[in-house]
Motif scaffolding. Structure first.
Motif, mmCIF file in Angstrom:
data_model
loop_
_atom_site.group_PDB
_atom_site.id
_atom_site.type_symbol
_atom_site.label_atom_id
_atom_site.label_comp_id
_atom_site.label_asym_id
_atom_site.label_seq_id
_atom_site.Cartn_x
_atom_site.Cartn_y
_atom_site.Cartn_z
ATOM 1 N N ASN A 1 0.810 -1.222 0.000
ATOM 2 C CA ASN A 1 0.000 0.000 0.000
ATOM 3 C C ASN A 1 0.843 1.272 0.000
ATOM 4 O O ASN A 1 0.586 2.203 0.757
ATOM 5 C CB ASN A 1 -0.940 0.003 1.214
ATOM 6 C CG ASN A 1 -2.138 -0.895 1.023
ATOM 7 O OD1 ASN A 1 -2.473 -1.271 -0.094
ATOM 8 N ND2 ASN A 1 -2.806 -1.252 2.110
ATOM 9 N N ASN A 2 1.861 1.303 -0.834
ATOM 10 C CA ASN A 2 2.726 2.483 -0.923
ATOM 11 C C ASN A 2 3.350 2.594 -2.302
ATOM 12 O O ASN A 2 3.428 1.615 -3.049
ATOM 13 C CB ASN A 2 3.857 2.420 0.106
ATOM 14 C CG ASN A 2 3.497 3.013 1.449
ATOM 15 O OD1 ASN A 2 3.103 2.272 2.354
ATOM 16 N ND2 ASN A 2 3.624 4.321 1.602
ATOM 17 N N LEU A 3 3.825 3.792 -2.602
ATOM 18 C CA LEU A 3 4.626 4.038 -3.792
ATOM 19 C C LEU A 3 6.005 3.416 -3.613
ATOM 20 O O LEU A 3 6.613 3.558 -2.557
ATOM 21 C CB LEU A 3 4.772 5.547 -4.002
ATOM 22 C CG LEU A 3 5.752 6.031 -5.066
ATOM 23 C CD1 LEU A 3 5.167 5.836 -6.453
ATOM 24 C CD2 LEU A 3 6.100 7.501 -4.829
ATOM 25 N N PRO A 4 6.560 2.725 -4.627
ATOM 26 C CA PRO A 4 7.937 2.240 -4.542
ATOM 27 C C PRO A 4 8.937 3.318 -4.943
ATOM 28 O O PRO A 4 8.563 4.408 -5.374
ATOM 29 C CB PRO A 4 7.953 1.082 -5.546
ATOM 30 C CG PRO A 4 6.950 1.485 -6.576
ATOM 31 C CD PRO A 4 5.880 2.262 -5.847
ATOM 32 N N ALA A 5 10.213 2.992 -4.822
ATOM 33 C CA ALA A 5 11.300 3.832 -5.331
ATOM 34 C C ALA A 5 12.258 2.932 -6.089
ATOM 35 O O ALA A 5 12.392 1.750 -5.772
ATOM 36 C CB ALA A 5 12.022 4.546 -4.196
ATOM 37 N N ILE A 6 12.942 3.475 -7.082
ATOM 38 C CA ILE A 6 13.888 2.701 -7.865
ATOM 39 C C ILE A 6 15.232 3.405 -7.880
ATOM 40 O O ILE A 6 15.307 4.635 -7.959
ATOM 41 C CB ILE A 6 13.372 2.458 -9.300
ATOM 42 C CG1 ILE A 6 14.273 1.465 -10.048
ATOM 43 C CG2 ILE A 6 13.224 3.757 -10.070
ATOM 44 C CD1 ILE A 6 13.703 0.988 -11.365
ATOM 45 N N GLY A 7 16.319 2.618 -7.769
ATOM 46 C CA GLY A 7 17.660 3.183 -7.781
ATOM 47 C C GLY A 7 18.675 2.103 -7.471
ATOM 48 O O GLY A 7 18.340 0.923 -7.312
ATOM 49 N N LYS A 8 19.933 2.499 -7.365
ATOM 50 C CA LYS A 8 21.003 1.569 -7.021
ATOM 51 C C LYS A 8 21.204 1.570 -5.507
ATOM 52 O O LYS A 8 21.349 2.630 -4.895
ATOM 53 C CB LYS A 8 22.289 1.962 -7.744
ATOM 54 C CG LYS A 8 22.235 1.748 -9.246
ATOM 55 C CD LYS A 8 23.572 2.008 -9.910
ATOM 56 C CE LYS A 8 23.504 1.703 -11.405
ATOM 57 N NZ LYS A 8 24.812 1.911 -12.076
ATOM 58 N N VAL B 1 12.487 -0.569 -4.334
ATOM 59 C CA VAL B 1 12.212 -0.601 -2.892
ATOM 60 C C VAL B 1 10.714 -0.449 -2.686
ATOM 61 O O VAL B 1 10.134 0.573 -3.050
ATOM 62 C CB VAL B 1 12.985 0.508 -2.151
ATOM 63 C CG1 VAL B 1 12.628 0.511 -0.676
ATOM 64 C CG2 VAL B 1 14.481 0.325 -2.353
ATOM 65 N N GLN B 2 10.082 -1.468 -2.116
ATOM 66 C CA GLN B 2 8.626 -1.493 -1.963
ATOM 67 C C GLN B 2 8.228 -1.668 -0.498
ATOM 68 O O GLN B 2 8.429 -2.719 0.085
ATOM 69 C CB GLN B 2 8.022 -2.637 -2.790
ATOM 70 C CG GLN B 2 6.520 -2.735 -2.686
ATOM 71 C CD GLN B 2 5.826 -1.500 -3.216
ATOM 72 O OE1 GLN B 2 5.986 -1.159 -4.382
ATOM 73 N NE2 GLN B 2 5.055 -0.817 -2.377
ATOM 74 N N PRO B 3 7.642 -0.632 0.117
ATOM 75 C CA PRO B 3 7.103 -0.789 1.471
ATOM 76 C C PRO B 3 5.799 -1.589 1.425
ATOM 77 O O PRO B 3 5.020 -1.474 0.464
ATOM 78 C CB PRO B 3 6.841 0.653 1.927
ATOM 79 C CG PRO B 3 7.489 1.528 0.885
ATOM 80 C CD PRO B 3 7.502 0.743 -0.367
ATOM 81 N N ILE B 4 5.531 -2.391 2.459
ATOM 82 C CA ILE B 4 4.290 -3.141 2.523
ATOM 83 C C ILE B 4 3.719 -3.088 3.939
ATOM 84 O O ILE B 4 4.410 -2.797 4.902
ATOM 85 C CB ILE B 4 4.472 -4.613 2.088
ATOM 86 C CG1 ILE B 4 5.308 -5.391 3.107
ATOM 87 C CG2 ILE B 4 5.119 -4.701 0.705
ATOM 88 C CD1 ILE B 4 5.317 -6.891 2.867
ATOM 89 N N GLY B 5 2.438 -3.414 4.055
ATOM 90 C CA GLY B 5 1.771 -3.472 5.361
ATOM 91 C C GLY B 5 0.334 -2.990 5.253
ATOM 92 O O GLY B 5 -0.029 -2.274 4.321
ATOM 93 N N GLN B 6 -0.477 -3.414 6.214
ATOM 94 C CA GLN B 6 -1.863 -2.970 6.300
ATOM 95 C C GLN B 6 -1.986 -1.905 7.368
ATOM 96 O O GLN B 6 -1.857 -2.192 8.558
ATOM 97 C CB GLN B 6 -2.789 -4.144 6.612
ATOM 98 C CG GLN B 6 -4.251 -3.747 6.774
ATOM 99 C CD GLN B 6 -4.807 -3.098 5.516
ATOM 100 O OE1 GLN B 6 -4.798 -3.694 4.454
ATOM 101 N NE2 GLN B 6 -5.286 -1.867 5.629
#
Length: 322
Positions: free
Chosen positions: A168-175, A185-190
Motif C-alpha cells: 500500500n505504498n509508492l515504490p522507489a527505484i535506484g542503485k 524498494v517497496q514498502p508493505i503493510g496494512q
C-alpha cells in the motif's frame, strides 16, 4: 515563481482529497478528478475515488482532456516517459500508458478486478512500469499482494512478485549499496490495523527477485503514532483539515546517491537502511533511526539536497545535516 503570484486557477469537479500527486511536464498538468463513490457506473458507497485522469494546460489552466480508466484512481501519480506519453495505475493495480497531448490510450494491462490498493505506480529509468495491487477490497495484515513490472513499449508483463501483505505504498527505484544494478524498494503493510506488521522489500528491478527484507514495527495502538492525540485532532480541525490522518503504513521511500534507503514508518521512526555487505540481511549496524513520534503521509518522500536531508511527519518538518 519569484513572487508567488497566482497565474491561473481552475475548478475541477472534485478530487479524492487523499495524498495523490500533481505532476507537470511537456506543458501539461496531470491530476485525478471527479471523485465519486462509483465503480464502473454502479454505486460503491465505501469507495470514494477519482473517476478520471485530467490533463490541464500548464500555461493557462484550461482542461485539455479527461481520460476514464477501467477502475477509478486513488493516490494518483502520473509518470512522464519523456516521449509524449505517461503512465499510471488505477486502484485495482492495472497499468496504463497514454499520450500527454490528448490522453488517448496506448495500452493497458494487469490489475485484479474488485480489489483496492492505497499504492501508486512508478516508471523507472529502465523503461519499465511498476505497479502494486491487492487481491480483494479489504486487504488485511495477512492478505498478500503483488508487485508487477510491465515493459513501457508495449505493456508486456515482465515479472510479478508476491508479497505477504498489502503493498500500500509508492515504490522507489535506484542503485542500493552492496548490490549491482537497479533495485525496486517497496514498502508493505496494512495500515490502521492494530498489531499489523510493516516491512520494506528490496527487489531486483529486472527480475523481481527479493534482495533483502527489513521487518519494521507493528502498529501498537488503535491509531498510528500521533494520529489519535486529542490536542492534535483539535488543531487539525481548527486548521480546516480532517481531524485524523489514517495514513499509509510507510512514507514514500527515497534512495540517496550512496544507495541508502530513507523512509518513515507509521509508528514514528524515520529509518536509514543500508545492506552494506550485500548479504541480504539488515543487521543492527546497517539500520539507524530517529523517532519523530508521529506517522507519515504516504506521499511524504524525503527530499535530499547537498549536505542536507528533509523529511516531514504528519505534524513536523525535520532537517538533517550530512
Amino acid at each position: 515563481m519569484a513572487a508567488g503570484d497566482v497565474l491561473w486557477k481552475t475548478k475541477l469537479p472534485s478530487t479524492d482529497g487523499n495524498n495523490g500527486w500533481v505532476t507537470v511536464h511537456e506543458g501539461v498538468v496531470l491530476t485525478g478528478s471527479d471523485a465519486r463513490a462509483e465503480y464502473k457506473g454502479q454505486p460503491r458507497e465505501d469507495r470514494y475515488a477519482d473517476q478520471f485522469v485530467t490533463g490541464l494546460n500548464a500555461s493557462n489552466g484550461k482542461v485539455m482532456w479527461n481520460f476514464k480508466p477501467d477502475a477509478p484512481v486513488w493516490n494518483f501519480m502520473g509518470s512522464f516517459a519523456g516521449d509524449g506519453t505517461f503512465t499510471f495505475q488505477d486502484y485495482e493495480g492495472k497499468a496504463y500508458r497514454c499520450r500527454v497531448d490528448d490522453g488517448s490510450l496506448i495500452w493497458k494491462n494487469g490489475g485484479f478486478e474488485n480489489s483496492w490498493t492505497d499504492g501508486t505506480s512508478l516508471l523507472g529509468p529502465n523503461k519499465v512500469v511498476y505497479t502494486v495491487s491487492n487481491r480483494n477490497m479489504q486487504g488485511g495484515r495477512d492478505a498478500p499482494g503483488d508487485v508487477s513490472a510491465y515493459q513501457l513499449e508495449d505493456g508486456k508483463l515482465l515479472w510479478r512478485t508476491e508479497v505477504p501483505s498489502p503493498p500500500n505504498n509508492l515504490p522507489a527505484i535506484g542503485k542500493l549499496v552492496g548490490l549491482s544494478g537497479l533495485s525496486l524498494v517497496q514498502p508493505i503493510g496494512q495500515q490502521c490495523q492494530q498489531g499489523a506488521p510493516t516491512d520494506v522489500y528490496a527487489l531486483d528491478a529486472q527480475s523481481g527477485k527479493v534482495q533483502w527484507i527489513f521487518n519494521g514495527p507493528s502498529q501498537k495502538g488503535r491509531f498510528q503514532a500521533g494520529d489519535g492525540i486529542p490536542q492534535a485532532m483539535m488543531q487539525r480541525v481548527l486548521a480546516g483539515v480532517r481531524p485524523i490522518t489514517l495514513p499509509n503504513p510507510w512514507s514514500a521511500p527515497t534512495i540517496d546517491s550512496n544507495g541508502v534507503v530513507f523512509i518513515g514508518n507509521e509508528e514514528g521512526p524515520f529509518y536509514a537502511l543500508a545492506d552494506k555487505d550485500g548479504d541480504g540481511q539488515l543487521t543492527k549496524a546497517e539500520v539507524s533511526s530517529f523517532d519523530t513520534k508521529a506517522c507519515f503521509s504516504g506521499s511524504a518522500a524525503a527530499a535530499i539536497a547537498p549536505g542536507m536531508l528533509v523529511t516531514t511527519s504528519i505534524d513536523a518538518m525535520y532537517v538533517f545535516a550530512h
